[in-house]
Every structure is written in C-alpha cells, then in structure tokens.
Design a protein around this motif. Structure first.
Motif, short mmCIF file in Angstrom:
data_model
loop_
_atom_site.label_atom_id
_atom_site.label_comp_id
_atom_site.label_asym_id
_atom_site.label_seq_id
_atom_site.Cartn_x
_atom_site.Cartn_y
_atom_site.Cartn_z
N UNK A 240 21.19 41.73 39.17
CA UNK A 240 21.26 40.97 37.86
C UNK A 240 22.21 41.76 37.02
N UNK A 241 22.31 41.66 35.93
CA UNK A 241 23.23 42.16 35.02
C UNK A 241 22.58 42.63 33.69
N UNK A 242 23.30 43.56 32.92
CA UNK A 242 22.89 44.06 31.70
C UNK A 242 23.94 43.96 30.76
N UNK A 243 23.69 43.79 29.34
CA UNK A 243 24.69 44.02 28.16
C UNK A 243 24.47 45.46 27.77
N UNK A 244 24.85 45.56 26.46
CA UNK A 244 25.30 46.91 25.89
C UNK A 244 26.04 47.08 24.64
N UNK B 259 21.66 48.11 27.65
CA UNK B 259 20.07 47.61 27.32
C UNK B 259 19.28 48.07 26.57
N UNK C 152 25.50 40.42 28.67
CA UNK C 152 25.14 40.80 30.14
C UNK C 152 26.35 40.02 30.81
N UNK C 153 27.18 40.30 31.95
CA UNK C 153 27.87 39.56 32.55
C UNK C 153 27.38 38.42 33.23
N UNK D 72 19.65 47.53 37.90
CA UNK D 72 19.87 46.29 37.53
C UNK D 72 20.86 45.54 38.68
#
Lengths: 358, 358, 358, 358
Positions: D203-207, D159, D301-302, D198
């Motif tokens: 929820x999901x998160x990117x990176x 994130x 994010x997934x 998260x």
C-alpha cells in the motif's frame, strides 16, 4: 522571459554557438498533429551553412533531435523539446576575440549588459539561435498547412538589385529553384553575381525579404497592442540583422492620398467579401481581412567582413581586427526559412487565440 | 491580453469612442515619482482634436481624471488608473454606419472577428484609444527624464515633402513651434500648405514621424525575441494607421556593404566608448549601446475622406458612403505625442527589467 | 503585473479605499454575452458592507458604473471597464494612522516595500479591492452558467463551530437564506450567535468557506504548473485574510492509505465515466475529471479589533492603538461572493484555454 | 504556457518519463553566478529513486547535462538549458496500460483533454517532471544563499505520525540525517517504520512537508493577486500529489480570535522591527515582513499500489489492474527537495521583481 515568444503557441529557445547544443521548447502545440523529424530537418536544411557557394562554407550538419512531446509521430499536447548539437564547439580558437569588441556586433553591449560574456563565436548573439526558431516554425507551418494557410518568403532585393514586380506577378514555386531564393530567374542571377563579387571583395551586402501569407481566415489579430502586423513586425525585427519592417503599402503608402490608398470592398461572385486593391496588406485595424498578407523585411549587411577594421578592446584600447574563416557574404538566402518560421509562429498563435474566444 | 502592453511597467487601456470613458491602468510604476495631473494633461493637449486648423475641428476637452495610485502627487506603487470622459457620446447619429463597412477601416474585420460591433465612431478601433497611451506615456516620460533620458519625435515627411536633413542637423526644441510639429520652419510651412490643400480637396495624406531618444544607458534590451528595436517596432506598429518601422540605417542600410555600414568603435576623450557612425541606430544585438536611438514610423493617409466612396454593407450589398463631419486631413501632428508615449513605455520597461538583473 | 489575474480572461484591478474609485478592467471576455449592470450589482450587494448586523455597519452603496465594453447589454469583445466610486473618501480623519504600524496589517510591509504608503483606510491593501473582483466574477459566472457550470460557496466553519456534513448532504439553495451564508439553518444560527458575542467582546473571529463547482467538463487545467487546483489555490490565497487552501481530501487525505484514497472508475448507466468516491475533488493530474470540484479556504480573524493593542510607529517607537469605527467582526459572510468570483475567474480562463487547443 | 513558471526567473520544463530526456530551460538568471554541475547534481540526488529502502528501488542515475548558459562555471545571463536522459525508456513493456485508466492517475483526464496520450510510465504526468524543477531550483537556491536566504523543508507528518514540535524547536541540520528526512530522530524512526509496514502491505501512505525560509528581506511579494503566499501556494500545489497548503497559523488560525492571532510589533535591541508572535508566517498583506516564512504542504498517498484494483479502460469496460514493479510507498522523502526547489524559485522571482522597482 526574453527567450520566449508567443502566447498560446509559445517557444523558448536556448543555446549559444559554442555550448553543447542549440534548441527550443515548443509549448502549446495542439495534440494530434502528425509530424516527423524529417519534415523539421527539411526546413533546417534550408537554413544550413554550406548549402551553396554564396553562403558560409562552414560544414554544420545541424541534425535535429526530438527530446519530447511526440509519440508515434504525433504531438501529444505536451512540450516538444528539440535540439541540434554543436559539432565543432571545442575545435576553434576564439582567444583573439576574448577582449575585442567587433564593430556592429553585440560584443560591447552584451559585456556591458551582463558584466561578462561567452565570446566564442558570438555566444548567444550568434545567428545559430535562429535554427531553434526554424525547427519550431516547421511545426507551426505544418499545422497551418492543414488549415489551408500557406507562407512563402523570398529574396526581393540584394543591395541595389531589386525585383521590379510585386509578388502577384511572380511564380512563388520557383523560390527554391536557385541558391539566392529569388523566384524571378533573371533577377536571381544578377543577385547571385552581386553576392559573388561582394565575397571576392571580402565584403558583405544587405537586402530585403518579402513574405506572402495566403489563406488566413478573417479575424486573426487583436485590437490595440497585439495587432496582427505589430506582432509580425516584432517577430521579424527579432531576427538578427533586421533593420526595418513594412506591410501592405508600407513607407510608399505615406506619400499617397486617402482617396488613392483606400481599398474598396466588393462582394465577389462566390459571395465572398473582398477588396479590389490591397494596400492594407490583408490587415485592417490590426485584424486579418482575408486578403493576402504581405510584408517586407530589411536586412543589413553582415557585420563580419574579411577586411582589417579598427576597433577597441574591453580596456578601451584601439585594436585592429580582421574577420577570419568562413562567413556569409549575404545572409539573405539563409534568412528566408527564418522569416517563414517566424511568420508561421505569429499566425498560429493568433489562430489559437481566436479559437479561444469564438 | 490584447489590451495590455509592457512587462514590468504595464499598461491596460479601455474604452471606445462612444462609451462613457476612455482610460488606462498603469501597473508597475515605481513608487515615489512626483507627477501632477497638469503634467499629464499637457501631453494630452498635444494629442487633442481641434488644436489647429490642420487637425479635426471636433471640440474635445479630454480632461484627465486620476482615479487611483497617486497620493500627495506621488506615485504609491499601486495601479494608477486614469480616464477621460467622452463628452458628446450620446449626441451624434451613427445609424447610417450601423451596417456599413467603411473602406480601409476596421468595420468588417471587427464584425467578423467578434460577431458584432459597437459601430458608433469606430468603437474600440477609434484612435481615441491612443489618448490612454499618451496619459500613461506622460508618467513614463517623467520617470525617464529623471534618469536623464529624453525622447523627441517630429514629423519628418508629409506626402512627398520630406526633411532633407537628419535629426542631427535639426533644432529639436522647435518641434512644437508650429502646428505640423516639424522642427525645420520652411519645411513645416510646405507641409502645412500641403495638408491645407488636401483638406480643401476633401482628401487625406500620409507621412513619416522620426523619433530620437537620447541618454539611454548601455545595456537595455534583451537578446532573442525582446530586442530593444523589436519592442519599439511592435509599439509603433500598434499605433493606428502605422504601416512601417525602420531604425538606424533602416531600409537604406540594405543597399550598403558591410565595410560601409559597420560602426567603428573608439574611446572618446572622456574615456567613454562611442561609435564614429551610428548606422546601428543606438542598438547592437538588440541592446542599447549608448548612442542616440532613432527610428522612423510610416503613417498611411487617414481612411475617412469627405468624398463619396463605393463599399458594401454587412449584407454584402453595394452602398455609397461619404465621410461626414470633422476629421483629420493628416494624422501626423497629433500622432507625435503618441509616438513619444509609446517610445517612453518601451524604454521604461527595459530600464526596470535591467534593474532586476544587475 | 501584480494587479492582473488570468491569461485569456484577464482582469486588472485598481483603486485604494480612499482614492476616487475602485475598479477593474476585464480583457478577453468573449463577445455576445448578455449581461446587465443589475446582474453585476446583485453580486456586489452580497459583498456590500452594512448588509446585516454581523457585518460592518459602514454604509457604502457600491454602485457599479460600466465604462466600456458593453453595447446594448452585450459584451463586444473589447475591454470591459467597471468601477465603484468611493463615497466618503474625504470625510474621515486617518491622521492617527499616518505613522502607525497596525498589528497584522500591511502597514509595515507596504511602507518598507514602496518607501511610502497611502495610509487612509488601508490604501490598496484594503479589502475594498475585492469588490473589483466580484464585479469581474459576475461576468465570468454568467458566461459559465450558460455553459452549464454552477459555483456555490458557503461558510462551513466560524471559529470552532463547523458543519458536520459535507456539501453533498446540504441544500445549497439555502446559502443566502441567512446572514452568515451557511446552508444548514441550525449551524448558521450557532455561527451567528458566536459572531454576535465576538462583536460584543470587541473581537474578531476566523472561519472556513467551502466552494463547490458543478458541471465542469472533463479536460480543464494544465499539466505541470498551471494545474487546475494550483490556480484555484493561488486565486483563493490572493484574497485578503486567507491562510490556507485544500481541495478534495485535502490535509485529511494525508493520513489515508492509497488503497482507501484511490477513486475507483466506473461507467454509469448513461455511459458516462465516473468515480465512485471523489477524494480527488474532481481534479486528477491537475485536470478536471467531470466530478464535482470542491475545496476549502481558511480565513484568519480580521486584524482590526476594537481593543487597545501595543504596536510601534514608523520611527520604531512603542504606541498603543485602538480600532475605531465600524468593522467586520467576521469577514466570512461577505467573503462568500469573493470566493465565488475568484473560482469563476479561474474556471472561465481554463475553459477558454481549452477551446484554443481543441 | 502551462509548462513555464516564474515571471523574471522563469523556468520551462519538458519531457515525459519515456521520451529521450526530461529537462528545463532557466531564463532570467542573473549573470555571474558561480555554479557547478556538481551542485545541481547534489540536489537531484536527494530526489533520485533508489536512494533508500523506503523509496522506489528503480535505478535511475539522473545525471545532469548542462546544454547552455554557463561559461567557466558562471552563468552568462543567457538561458540555462539542462536535461537528464531517460535511461531505460525503451526497455519496459507498458502495453497493458495503453488503454487502461488507472484510479486516481491522470490517464483519463489526459486522454480526454488531448484526445490521445503517451501512456508509457505516466507520460508527462509522471513525477519525473519534477527533476527538472529540482535542477532549476538548485540554481535559484545558490543565488538566494548568496543573499543570505536559507530554505529548509522536512517531513513533518507521515500518515497519523506527526511532529509534536514546530520548526523552532527542531534542529534543521538533521533533516538529511535519516532516510525519511524528518529532523526529529525518534519521530523519524516511527515514520520509517510506518512506511516499511505500508510497503509490506503493498500500500502507500500520505503525509505533510513543512518548509521554513529564513533571511527573506522585508518587501517581497505583491499586493492583490501575486501575494507572496499565493505564489508559494500555487508553486506547492503544482507539485504532483499535493492536496493542500497553509502558511503561518493556517487552518488552525481560523479558530482563533483576532486578539489572540494578531502579531504584536516591537523594536528589538538592534533596532530591527520584529513581531513577538508569528501567526502571520512572515507575510503580511502578501508581502514578507522579515520574520521566518513557514508553510505546510499536504501530500496524498501515491496512487500506484501493488494491489488489484477495479477500474475501466478507454472503451468504458471494467478491468482489473495491479501495480507492478518498483514504486514509492511514500513520496514524502523524495518530495522534500522538490518543495525546496519550488520555494527557491518563488523567492528568487520576487527578489528580482523587487529589485526592478526600488
């Protein structure tokens, strides 16, 4: 990429005779093709050892396992992985071959190429690799049949016993009616007798397989390097023990005059463009012309013979070898489904290529 | 990708007989190889029309132009583009062939495959494409010579006149000593006489080219699909007019017993591993074994004959065609450098592949 | 095969800045496509040096010559070879660069990779190679337009001056209305001013190109390795000076939550399946979903600057270099047609692949 | 051939999440490399679900089975087939997804591309495919280590929490010291906290993952299309959920002037040619220059979130979906070994290519 074949319908084979499994990944098969494990098994059974007294008596079930790519007996467009487990891989003792270079086998060349080799049962050079091709070819054949394309291979010569007639005079439905896979019953009998005698003499014998492909639409094959017959040739020459390939008039055609050899075009009663003769073997300029495609494949005698032979070991010392166990006196009847399979793989690939550009 | 050949030493050819140019891009040639335009031209001259009274009398200079990839007569590792301009492409009238399908030519198959064709002089199916191969092959050959590998092809049969002796009994330095490129003078004379008679009869005749490759190190070629002989076979079958390929014992080997056919290994006085016979043709399990590689390539008679022939046009109507102008009565002498070139391209590619893994 | 790109619509480029020519062979273009030299020239002119005061002032006509593959302004299905002759290749003196390794150029890496290099004007690493791509891309674009697919690239950032709006807020018909090729007039003016200042400072500056592709049917791209965006990424990263690629939400998307990032599906009034947002950039699972495809490409500042720089020569000795002559202060405006071309080549290849399997 | 990657060290993956197995065939690995199943398993374990509370809690053993290509724990030069059986493929009920198109998944695109799909667990588009890559990459990595090449990837952002320092300021031996795989302990803690929050929010998160490759010799990579960074870019973009790739100065470099961005060459005290800065990211003209190679990979994010989402089914009707079961709130820690693997596969391939030409 030496273990892959095909451009759009691509197969990758793996496995050596004494690893866990021999298998294949088929990449590029169109989705929605219905096929069952049984249909694939049926072709494998035609290649299986021990199917008659003129093949090796080794018992191998060669049961196909489908790992991926099918759902509800339909291809999904994703890679189809299949394999056959090697049953007796632990059993046999191959230590006497660890350092030997068998005559006319790949022992010496593999060892030099790679610096080492898996010597058990021929390793990767074993003809067991061809079962992966047969499994993949069964899928290709199924696809082709739905497009009206039929492939039939048969044994046309064993040693000096050769079919007198060409394929047009034969009843190709008889191919599997005898154990040598020759559609002419009397010749088949003579061939079988020759193989049996050869076996008794602890020797092996070569022969020729003829393949006929009917129903190929006009336009398959590519100019320049990927001519249809060039790919067929490569595919056939990649089969173990193959020494030659000719299509249409072949080597005999080299003795003909152009005025004899040219195939005259005409329009038949259905308005279809045909040729009166077919010295072209169904291929002109590397591209199918709608006539039957036919070609001949030369197989040398199997290298493993049950007789003492002088050779050397990897130290360069002279040794005496003698083949043991159960081997094929003549590879021809079991090679028929392999020729079928490779032919199917070539044709299906060109069929997909042609769809891409038209 | 039908117009590319090779995996690491890759060529891509372009051009039709009546476009501006015919040419080739060679991609993957190692840097630092010294080569001049003259060396390439020399091979092109062996393929050139009009070189003798037994080839076509068309005058084509076929002068090589090097567009890129060389600097100070050394390859730089970047693509080598070369071309030959088509001199008389505007001159001749081909309108009588615009709608004709010539017998045993690619007119019908090209038209159906692509929906249209450039009919002038055979277009892309013209044998002019092969000059691009010869130019690329000259570079490959130069590289191979520096590695001690020598390739020699010669005409071993024209029609029914065939060499009695195999290559070991011949003086291969005599290949270019006569216009048919047969290293046995008496047979050469008989072949030439046959071609001259054939020409007078306004006909054409086929034949066989034999190729010998010496000095190939042990280990070239790949298991499974890219066997050395399978690639050689494809390369040869991709040459215009080729109908068959056999290596080592070939089709004759199919009539032998294993006990006759197997090549016995021994260690020679220099400690080198050799085989006493060479039915394997220098290749075992698809991999070179250090012995001479040899193979035979079958060429059909040229399809264009100077006689009236019945055929059809693209409307399916019957027509009468008659070849005009200057054509080869026998393609063999001009095909020798093409076989040389394709053989060189196959070997150099496997040589680079082998360097990658060892 | 480093100089080829594409699987079914394959291009092979050749030529270095100071050889005779730079060119390309296009293999696999479907037959029957109408295209003229003028249409190809038009795209080349967008890439041509000297087109405005913010590009290099070198005068190069870059006139396209079509060597093969077209007949009556229609593709014939055979390879299309095209080239541009290098006009002034003999003129300039490059001897001061023969032994120099220019900073952030490919001099050192080429010399080490190949053992030698053609140092004149960057040799093969020169951006002149990209004109071959533009010529090939013009053919691909023409084919795509006939299928309703439109590609538009534009400069979205120069240095720190970046477009505030994304492509949906822009009038893409304005791209060629100014010399920087930014469709927002005010931003374009600011960009041009920055480039002019940079030129005065004898420096160079980087920037970003955004590409939008509309009309791509659902289903192009392949699972696993040949995902549509993976090929687009490779194609873009293969352009000289490119340092990064992102599609859809790109690097910004990494800071989002799944609940924000997911694109909700709905059926529009025409019954067409759409997504309400398009963070996916028109690609899901590597396959086009029918929404606009868009991506951003990062270009570094040109390495040749007209300022003294410390470097070394091939003996490892410290030297001082100073760029001479006419160079681009900013490569972005001339790179727009290159991005267009590579995008077209990727899309057309997947289009043909999809035709093969459905 | 969408399921193959690499030219000389080629992998072909197969298997969907709910077939019998997921696996890979590695073709072209040099013979004689010592490697054990344990070494491969070790890398698979870094990718395995359930390894910590911030990954999915699915229990999958993912035990590697080597089917071929190894003998006495040494590669033999023949294809190495490996697979992992899918344990619970029969158990779960996926019927609620049979007709659903999940947002930002590949359900819609696969169905349209192929006309049908295996809907169970994402089928072929499941990230399970990547375990095949990790297994193959482990072999490539072992080979590279023996050549002195080391690859290290780590999570550099989740994130909005990003590492302040670049890789030179980090202790890369700490990568596996925490469950997020970030080598800076304090940042790692913050990242883990963000992922846990998260997850609680369903929820999901990117990176972002950064990869560093040390010890690459000068000269790897090819001019034109197969630039080293272009292949790295393709390889990374082919990983599920990746949205962007940048190397060296990347997108930041677009805002720099040439005078800032150029990397000055010098000769170090050991006589080695170096650059003082490394904006080039170890690659110049597409070829490695001996400096560290580094690049950044953006992960979205997934798509599967445990919240109700509006979508449609294959009849185009609006539906509500809610993710069930155990899913990754953040794919980054498990993606680290996948980035490692793909990087290794790219480098080893270019290493073999370079051996071929020098």
């Amino acid at each position: 990429m030496s273990n892959s074949y095909g451009k759009l319908f691509k197969i990758t084979t793996f496995g050596e005779s004494h690893g866990l499994s021999v298998g294949v990944v088929v990449d590029g098969c169109p989705a929605g093709l219905e096929i069952t494990a049984e249909e694939i098994q049926q072709e494998l059974d035609r290649r299986r050892p021990g199917q008659s007294n003129i093949t090796t008596q080794r018992k191998e079930e060669d049961e196909i396992i489908i790992l991926s790519g099918l759902y509800d007996n339909k291809t999904t467009g994703t890679p189809i992985a299949m394999m056959v487990n090697n049953k007796n891989q632990a059993g046999k003792d191959y230590s006497h071959l660890e350092h030997a270079f068998r005559p006319s086998h790949a022992d010496y060349t593999y060892t030099t190429k790679y610096g080492l080799r898996d010597h058990r049962g021929g390793g990767r050079s074993s003809a067991r690799e061809t079962l992966a091709r047969v499994a993949a070819g069964a899928i290709a054949s199924k696809y082709l049949k739905q497009q009206g394309i039929q492939i039939a291979s048969y044994v046309s010569a064993v040693g000096n016993i050769a079919l007198k007639e060409d394929y047009r005079a034969l009843d190709l439905s008889l191919i599997d009616s005898n154990k040598i896979r020759c559609p002419e019953p009397e010749t088949a009998e003579a061939m079988i007798k020759l193989v049996e005698e050869t076996r008794k003499n602890r020797d092996t014998i070569g022969g020729v397989i003829t393949c006929v492909i009917k129903g190929v639409p006009v336009g398959l094959g590519e100019p320049a390097f990927d001519k249809l017959h060039a790919e067929l040739g490569k595919a056939m020459l990649s089969i173990n023990a193959v020494k030659g390939f000719e299509y249409g008039s072949g080597f005999t055609g080299t003795t003909m005059y152009g005025s004899q050899h040219n195939d005259e075009f005409y329009t038949d009663e259905d308005g279809k463009i045909r040729t009166r003769t077919n010295h072209s073997g169904g291929i002109q300029g590397g591209i199918s012309n709608g006539e039957d495609i036919y070609f001949r494949v030369a197989f040398k005698p199997v290298a493993t013979i049950l007789q003492p032979q002088t050779s050397i070991n990897d130290a360069g010392e002279t040794i005496t070898l003698e083949g043991k166990g159960r081997h094929d006196p003549c590879v021809l009847p079991r090679a028929v489904p392999i020729v079928d399979a490779m032919a199917a793989l070539v044709i299906v690939d060109f069929l997909l290529r042609q769809k891409a550009i038209r």
